[in-house]
Design a protein around this motif. Structure first.
Motif, PDB file in Angstrom:
ATOM      1  N   CYS A  30       0.868  -1.169   0.000  1.00 15.37           N
ATOM      2  CA  CYS A  30       0.000   0.000   0.000  1.00 15.37           C
ATOM      3  C   CYS A  30       0.909   1.225   0.000  1.00 15.37           C
ATOM      4  O   CYS A  30       1.807   1.327   0.834  1.00 15.37           O
ATOM      5  CB  CYS A  30      -0.892  -0.009   1.231  1.00 15.37           C
ATOM      6  SG  CYS A  30      -1.911   1.475   1.391  1.00 15.37           S
ATOM      7  N   SER A  32       1.323   5.218   0.414  1.00 17.21           N
ATOM      8  CA  SER A  32       0.709   6.442   0.921  1.00 17.21           C
ATOM      9  C   SER A  32       1.815   7.363   1.419  1.00 17.21           C
ATOM     10  O   SER A  32       2.819   6.901   1.973  1.00 17.21           O
ATOM     11  CB  SER A  32      -0.275   6.140   2.052  1.00 17.21           C
ATOM     12  OG  SER A  32       0.396   5.552   3.145  1.00 17.21           O
ATOM     13  N   ASP A  33       1.637   8.623   1.193  1.00 16.11           N
ATOM     14  CA  ASP A  33       2.632   9.620   1.615  1.00 16.11           C
ATOM     15  C   ASP A  33       4.035   9.267   1.132  1.00 16.11           C
ATOM     16  O   ASP A  33       5.000   9.362   1.871  1.00 16.11           O
ATOM     17  CB  ASP A  33       2.617   9.788   3.139  1.00 16.11           C
ATOM     18  CG  ASP A  33       1.292  10.282   3.649  1.00 16.11           C
ATOM     19  OD1 ASP A  33       0.615  11.030   2.906  1.00 16.11           O
ATOM     20  OD2 ASP A  33       0.921   9.909   4.775  1.00 16.11           O
TER      21      ASP A  33
END
Length: 147
Positions: A30, A32-33
């Motif tokens: 995953c 993210s950021d």
């Protein structure tokens, strides 16, 4: 795989750099950021006899119940079938009721470990039995009317 597990390069290599014969593995990431996090892993290792493999699927707590574990296990099963393996199995704690429900829903058969009552082995046969194939062919032949 805790909620803060970050996918290090070493983890990614361990789970993706395999020979596809004796060891197969997948990792779900995953992003993210601008960081990647491992949210699930699935892998199997073929037994020395070359007929079966032991598997494991791990899904992060925050990703459980979304179908990711089922998807990862289906992918492992498909790979094991393509390799011609006869069985895929997992050895789990007898106390893990969630694994019990999941494994049964995927068609695995549960058997108690005769040497350790705290363990259960979940097994899925991957190749149809020879007798079943013969019976199905004979049954199909009987339905064909050549007249």
């Amino acid at each position: 795989m805790g909620g803060s597990c970050k996918a290090s390069q070493q983890l990614i290599e361990l789970l993706t750099d395999n020979d596809h014969q004796v060891h197969e593995a997948f990792i779900a990431l995953c992003s993210s950021d601008h960081a990647q996090r491992a949210v699930a892993t699935a892998h199997y290792a073929v037994d020395p006899d070359g007929q079966a493999c032991e598997c494991a699927v791990v899904v992060s707590d925050d990703w459980q119940g979304l179908g990711l574990g089922r998807l990862m296990l289906k992918r492992l099963i498909h790979c094991a079938q393509e390799q011609g393996l006869e069985r895929i199995y997992s050895i789990e704690s007898a106390e893990n009721k969630r694994v019990h429900s999941f494994a049964r829903s995927m068609g695995f058969v549960c058997q108690a470990d005769a040497r350790d009552y705290t363990l259960l082995t979940y097994t899925l046969n991957l190749q149809p039995a020879a007798q079943t194939i013969e019976f199905e062919q004979k049954s199909e032949d009987n339905r064909i009317n050549l007249n």
